[in-house]
Design a protein around this motif. Sequence first.
Motif, PDB file in Angstrom:
ATOM      1  N   VAL A 155      -2.225   4.979  -8.649  1.00 33.42           N
ATOM      2  CA  VAL A 155      -0.769   4.800  -8.696  1.00 33.42           C
ATOM      3  C   VAL A 155      -0.428   4.772 -10.278  1.00 33.42           C
ATOM      4  CG1 VAL A 155       1.013   3.508  -8.203  1.00 33.42           C
ATOM      5  CG2 VAL A 155      -0.822   3.768  -6.532  1.00 33.42           C
TER       6      VAL A 155
ATOM      7  N   SER B  43       4.760   0.553  -3.409  1.00 31.07           N
ATOM      8  CA  SER B  43       4.291   2.020  -3.659  1.00 31.07           C
ATOM      9  C   SER B  43       2.622   1.967  -3.345  1.00 31.07           C
ATOM     10  CB  SER B  43       4.558   2.575  -5.076  1.00 31.07           C
ATOM     11  OG  SER B  43       5.939   2.627  -5.322  1.00 31.07           O
TER      12      SER B  43
ATOM     13  N   GLY C 179      -2.855   2.690  -2.324  1.00 30.88           N
ATOM     14  CA  GLY C 179      -3.381   2.860  -3.452  1.00 30.88           C
ATOM     15  C   GLY C 179      -4.628   1.879  -3.777  1.00 30.88           C
TER      16      GLY C 179
END
Length: 648
Positions: A403, A483, A489
């Motif tokens: 990420v 995220s 991730g």
Amino acid sequence: MLEDLFPLTDAGAVFAVLLLLVLLGPMITRPLRLPDLVGLIGLGMVVGPNVLGVVSGEVLINALGFVGLLYLMFQGGLDLDLEGFVERRRASVVFGAVTFVLPMLVVTAAALALDVPFLAAVIIGSALTSHTPLSYPTIARYDLSRNPAVTASLGATLLATVAALLVLAVASAGAQGNEGVGYWLLFTGGMIGYLAFMLLAVPRLTRWFFRGLGQDREVRLTYLLSGMGLAAVLAGMIGIEPIVGAFLAGLAFNRFVPDGTVIADRVAFLGRSLFIPAFLISTGMMLDPVALVTDPTTITLGAVLVAAEVASKWGASSISGRWLGFSASERGLMFSLSVGQAAGALAAVVVGQELGLLGPPEVNAIILVIMVTALLAGVSADRHAPRITPPGTEGRSLGKRVVVPVSNPDTIESLVRVAGQIAAPDSGAVVAVNVLPFDAAPDQVRSNKALAARAERAALATGSEVNTSVRIDASIDGGVLHSIVEQDGTCLVMGWEGQTRRSGSLFGTVIDRCVAISPVPVLVCRPGLDEPTGRVVLVVTSDEIAFGHDRGLILAAEVVGRLTRQAEVSSLVISDLPEQELRERLEGHLRPSEVVTEPAVLRALASRVGEGDIVVAVTPPAASRLGRGAHRVAQAARGRTVVVVVPR
């Protein structure tokens, strides 16, 4: 009148009927809780030459069906968890051996008991010994691709299929009188050369192509699918079945099509929506339902072969699964992946027909086995897959999903290049994220989408795959954390100016908060001059080792190893530790090209860093005292790229 209209010969009409069947098949079977493939095979039988005769199946449908056959094996190679296969190669070998030997003996003996000639019985045995992972789409839908039992089963698919096709080659050679030593020497040499080309040369060619001409996803998709076709053609030219070539092509491209990326989704969508349904429909068109009902020989042979194949595949899954310590549901997945017959069975049918060893009863019986086992594979997968918890991210490699928050236009290319080098060894993907506040103006959103597009182009230029996202969140650090979780991730790369703005800060307020909450290792990167990498320099001090208990050193060594391998450059380690102790700590993690031991580490760095160097430093988490040290490392690096490693 209908006799004049059917079978359809116009390519457009045939294609329209094909797509209509693809649409209707799931609509019929899903309310009945049956697998989609049963409806597709059944509809193919109905419109085929043996029932209504709407489609002859001699041109377009056969071509698409053959592509679907290749695609099934190609997708299996693409989706094979190579790391898991290497780690669990014993499980793949065990299951591959058992699921080959047991069905080969049982099915061949059953055919011989029904007075089938010896060579024909061997061909039937080879047909039903291999297997096609027809239930894999269901397993992938439940995110079980990395389950150990699934990995072992996909590895066993390669071993069992190759072994079965070798038996088929021996039987066909015997039927044609090709039993000389020269024939087998030529065949063996061709097989070895083909394997070397597919598994050694093709990945290098693909890496070169993706970094150069293949920076557009449409071009990459065309390259992958044409590679599948060419691999199948080359395999056929040297006497290997095309389906083996398609599987090996999937293995060769495996590291270039990371899970969850745009290119992977496009490849999978094309197969699920067209190629695989076309293959199943074409399979159904080969089935003669009248013969199944009226011909006693076909009925008896079909029933015996179904019982022998299903029982032997279930026995192989149960024996191997218990020996390897898999749960009952995992053994059910092994059965669902190995009981399905398609690719190898159809190849054997074609060969047997061409040699005159298999007549209509044997062909219809084998097609019946294909249909019944396809139903069993789907039912078994639907029953057992929901009972298994998908594997978590624990133990996943550092570069699987990297990420990268991107917001500064001046550093996008440098950050994405570093992220791509970290991801490449794991065939991973770069996830470029742009976090905006809730009150972001439309112009700000548009400009940040443009930044995300720049990040995508930069990642594709490195040969990596990339996903991009513009996210609206309450805070930058919260958006970054969300995220990481949503994108699964495994590593976070953050841009840094190389200095701190307040006393006691590691890297700055925002980066410090992201470091504090990140569930994955963080690489804080101060981009330097945009130039080719010339060398990677690792900086290690005794204070950091004592504080981090070697976690930071091990992670930093891994980062250095990835950067050096991708850039094909040397590594230098600068430390105040004795050289012997340092090499012992690095053993198994990094073999530096050069080691410099000096008490004044930063002074040695400043005097030795040069053009194109990337400097990697170790910093334990939550250590503000060493935050100032990271700042001094950035100063001593004199404008070069600096990567500060923060382990979890």
